[in-house]
Design a protein around this motif. Structure first.
Motif, PDB file in Angstrom:
ATOM      1  N   SER A 126      21.574  20.441 -19.718  1.00  0.00           N
ATOM      2  CA  SER A 126      22.097  20.003 -18.424  1.00  0.00           C
ATOM      3  C   SER A 126      21.778  21.005 -17.322  1.00  0.00           C
ATOM      4  O   SER A 126      21.476  20.615 -16.182  1.00  0.00           O
ATOM      5  CB  SER A 126      23.615  19.795 -18.512  1.00  0.00           C
ATOM      6  OG  SER A 126      24.266  21.002 -18.892  1.00  0.00           O
ATOM      7  N   GLU A 127      21.833  22.296 -17.635  1.00  0.00           N
ATOM      8  CA  GLU A 127      21.471  23.315 -16.639  1.00  0.00           C
ATOM      9  C   GLU A 127      20.009  23.186 -16.228  1.00  0.00           C
ATOM     10  O   GLU A 127      19.670  23.332 -15.047  1.00  0.00           O
ATOM     11  CB  GLU A 127      21.744  24.715 -17.203  1.00  0.00           C
ATOM     12  CG  GLU A 127      23.212  25.064 -17.336  1.00  0.00           C
ATOM     13  CD  GLU A 127      23.437  26.400 -18.017  1.00  0.00           C
ATOM     14  OE1 GLU A 127      24.478  27.028 -17.747  1.00  0.00           O
ATOM     15  OE2 GLU A 127      22.552  26.817 -18.819  1.00  0.00           O
ATOM     16  N   LEU A 128      19.151  22.918 -17.207  1.00  0.00           N
ATOM     17  CA  LEU A 128      17.731  22.750 -16.911  1.00  0.00           C
ATOM     18  C   LEU A 128      17.498  21.519 -16.036  1.00  0.00           C
ATOM     19  O   LEU A 128      16.733  21.557 -15.070  1.00  0.00           O
ATOM     20  CB  LEU A 128      16.951  22.635 -18.224  1.00  0.00           C
ATOM     21  CG  LEU A 128      15.430  22.532 -18.116  1.00  0.00           C
ATOM     22  CD1 LEU A 128      14.841  23.742 -17.426  1.00  0.00           C
ATOM     23  CD2 LEU A 128      14.808  22.365 -19.487  1.00  0.00           C
ATOM     24  N   GLN A 129      18.190  20.426 -16.348  1.00  0.00           N
ATOM     25  CA  GLN A 129      18.045  19.202 -15.559  1.00  0.00           C
ATOM     26  C   GLN A 129      18.521  19.404 -14.128  1.00  0.00           C
ATOM     27  O   GLN A 129      17.871  18.958 -13.172  1.00  0.00           O
ATOM     28  CB  GLN A 129      18.818  18.059 -16.215  1.00  0.00           C
ATOM     29  CG  GLN A 129      18.165  17.497 -17.457  1.00  0.00           C
ATOM     30  CD  GLN A 129      18.977  16.380 -18.076  1.00  0.00           C
ATOM     31  OE1 GLN A 129      20.117  16.586 -18.492  1.00  0.00           O
ATOM     32  NE2 GLN A 129      18.392  15.194 -18.139  1.00  0.00           N
ATOM     33  N   ASN A 130      19.663  20.078 -13.958  1.00  0.00           N
ATOM     34  CA  ASN A 130      20.194  20.314 -12.621  1.00  0.00           C
ATOM     35  C   ASN A 130      19.269  21.190 -11.787  1.00  0.00           C
ATOM     36  O   ASN A 130      19.086  20.961 -10.583  1.00  0.00           O
ATOM     37  CB  ASN A 130      21.585  20.955 -12.710  1.00  0.00           C
ATOM     38  CG  ASN A 130      22.616  20.002 -13.283  1.00  0.00           C
ATOM     39  OD1 ASN A 130      22.478  18.786 -13.178  1.00  0.00           O
ATOM     40  ND2 ASN A 130      23.657  20.551 -13.898  1.00  0.00           N
ATOM     41  N   ALA A 131      18.692  22.204 -12.428  1.00  0.00           N
ATOM     42  CA  ALA A 131      17.771  23.078 -11.702  1.00  0.00           C
ATOM     43  C   ALA A 131      16.520  22.324 -11.264  1.00  0.00           C
ATOM     44  O   ALA A 131      16.015  22.504 -10.148  1.00  0.00           O
ATOM     45  CB  ALA A 131      17.391  24.267 -12.587  1.00  0.00           C
TER      46      ALA A 131
END
Length: 527
Positions: free
Chosen positions: A36-41
């Protein structure tokens, strides 16, 4: 730090940073990020609509909406307006595509894949002038223009196919390129996922597997199977002290240390089997045709199987496969060093001006080049378009004689030309005549003589049929010349091509205003 005054050169600063990093504490483990952190970034830079990209800042990060975020596969792709603008310059041109991946360099030990276009440098730059890497000269070199990058967990076939496919669609929508038709060569390493993807997306492009990757991978692998000549013990030099200042180095009583592994590379069949295999690999890299490359290894493998069946199986299975014939890489203008430079002479090569100075036949009719005409088109044809012209020259210093001053005999010229032009049974015949094939095995010295000591500048049918200079959609190729020497292979231009152009009164190779290199000594008298 931008205006900081430094009392050291860039090289000194770079060396300091390297030493500091090597001497520092061990690096901590790479950080971890969640899906999820990768997607948000990535979402912060994702651009669903890129129609107005030409008005944006050239360095703006553009994450492509087709990126993949899955538990078992990550493929986040991005580009920028600057990359897209540079790519537009490749419209209606041959494209050489390079793909390179740096593994485990970011969080989660993910890798970065870079897709680039290989182009000739706009201006000459310093590069090695000879095979020994002891002399340098100025020449056009290949440089990379990045087009697309991706964050991946692995170089899997699925991810690489997605990257290649997205690059084609991106280039077509925004750059006016048809990469599936324009890409003639894909430069890559030996990763199986990349090759499988190339076959899917660029099935007609030639796979150009990186020589340096192959050498590093095979060096240790082949040493397991092939016996290497024992390296001699040499004594380390004794430190200079007031007591031994006048002593010779050879008289040192210091402990012995083994010689470097490079000593094996000059071994012969009587010594190191591994060293002999090394020489075959190096010279086969430079042969001018796929047919000749295939013939060399057809002769080399019987010898290799006698030495080690495991080595032959490993090398053939891992690195040998059928290829198509293509060759495309030409700079816009020849480097000045090819016309007249001391750097070439010190590397055992003759600049084009030296060839020109010694072009006239001797009293006995000998000269520094020979022309050979061979019909390489359809058998029985009569049209001029099916004929190839070969200008055969000596390519490097041999027996103390510089190439420009050497004599090329008709017999040698005929042998070199036919080795290049022939295939099938005819090639087998000429390999035997040249002594390259002997009792079904490879004679390395004969191959070195005809393929390294001499070179041939080609013009006509074979040059255009085997190494076309334009994209496939254009039916009529652009006239041109190519050379079989190692330097032309690396830089797309060489002194031999310039010399032949001068012989043909080509204005791009006019030698009349270039100074002549005269030997030192008393001036000759005029009678």
């Amino acid at each position: 730090a931008q205006n900081l005054s430094l009392r050291c050169s860039n090289t000194q600063l770079h060396n300091f940073v390297v030493r500091f990093n090597n001497a520092g504490p061990p690096r901590s483990a790479k950080s971890k990020v969640t899906l999820s952190e990768l997607q948000n970034a990535a979402l912060q830079h994702t651009c669903p609509n890129m129609e107005a990209w030409q008005t944006w800042k050239v360095s703006q990060l553009l994450v492509l909406p087709s990126s993949t975020f899955e538990a078992d596969r990550i493929c986040v792709m991005w580009t920028c307006p600057g990359m897209l603008r540079h790519a537009q310059a490749l419209q209606e041109k041959v494209v050489k595509l390079a793909v390179d991946a740096k593994q485990k360099v970011v969080a989660n030990e993910y890798g970065i894949v870079t897709l680039s276009f290989l182009v000739s440098s706009a201006v000459p730059s310093k590069t090695w002038a000879g095979a020994t890497h002891t002399k340098s000269t100025s020449a056009h070199t290949a440089t990379q223009e990045p087009f697309l990058q991706a964050l991946v967990d692995t170089e899997s076939e699925a991810s690489m196919t997605q990257i290649f496919t997205e690059a084609c669609e991106l280039a077509e929508r925004h750059c006016g390129l048809d990469l599936r038709a324009q890409v003639w060569q894909v430069h890559k390493d030996y990763a199986k996922g990349i090759e499988a993807s190339r076959r899917k997306v660029f099935p007609y492009a030639r796979p150009c597997d990186d020589y340096a990757h192959m050498r590093r991978a095979t060096y240790k692998g082949m040493q397991k199977y092939l016996p290497a000549k024992k390296t001699p013990k040499v004594k380390a030099p004794e430190p200079q002290t007031p007591k031994n200042k006048g002593k010779k180095r050879g008289a040192s009583s210091s402990p012995e240390r083994p010689a470097t592994p490079a000593a094996d590379l000059t071994s012969t069949p009587d010594g190191s089997t591994f060293g002999y295999w090394e020489k075959i690999v190096q010279i086969s890299r430079e042969v001018p045709t796929v047919q000749l490359f295939d013939a060399v290894w057809q002769l080399a493998f019987p010898w290799l199987r006698k030495k080690s069946a495991q080595a032959a199986e490993y090398f053939q299975h891992t690195y040998c496969q059928k290829e198509e014939k293509t060759f495309v890489t030409w700079p816009a203008r020849s480097a000045d060093a090819l016309f007249n430079s001391k750097s070439l002479r010190s590397a055992g090569r003759s600049p084009a001006r030296d060839f020109w100075e010694h072009r006239e036949p001797r009293l006995c009719g000998n000269r520094n080049y020979r022309q050979v005409y061979i019909r390489t088109g359809e058998a029985g044809g009569t049209d001029v378009d099916g004929v190839t012209t070969f200008w055969v020259l000596q390519s490097r210093l041999q027996g103390g004689v510089m190439p420009a001053e050497a004599v090329v005999t008709p017999q040698v010229a005929k042998m070199v030309a036919n080795l290049i032009a022939s295939e099938g049974p005819q090639l087998e015949k000429w390999l035997c005549k040249a002594g390259i094939a002997k009792d079904g095995e490879l004679e390395l010295k004969a191959l070195q003589k005809y393929m390294q000591q001499y070179c041939a500048v080609l013009e006509g049918h074979l040059a255009q049929a085997s190494w076309p200079r334009v994209r496939r959609k254009l039916k009529k190729p652009v006239p041109g010349k190519l050379c079989t020497c190692r330097e032309f292979l690396l830089h797309g231009d060489c002194e031999h091509v310039l010399y032949v152009k001068a012989l043909q009164d080509d204005p791009t190779a006019d030698m009349r205003n270039i100074p002549t290199q005269r030997r030192r000594g008393r001036k000759r008298k005029t009678w």
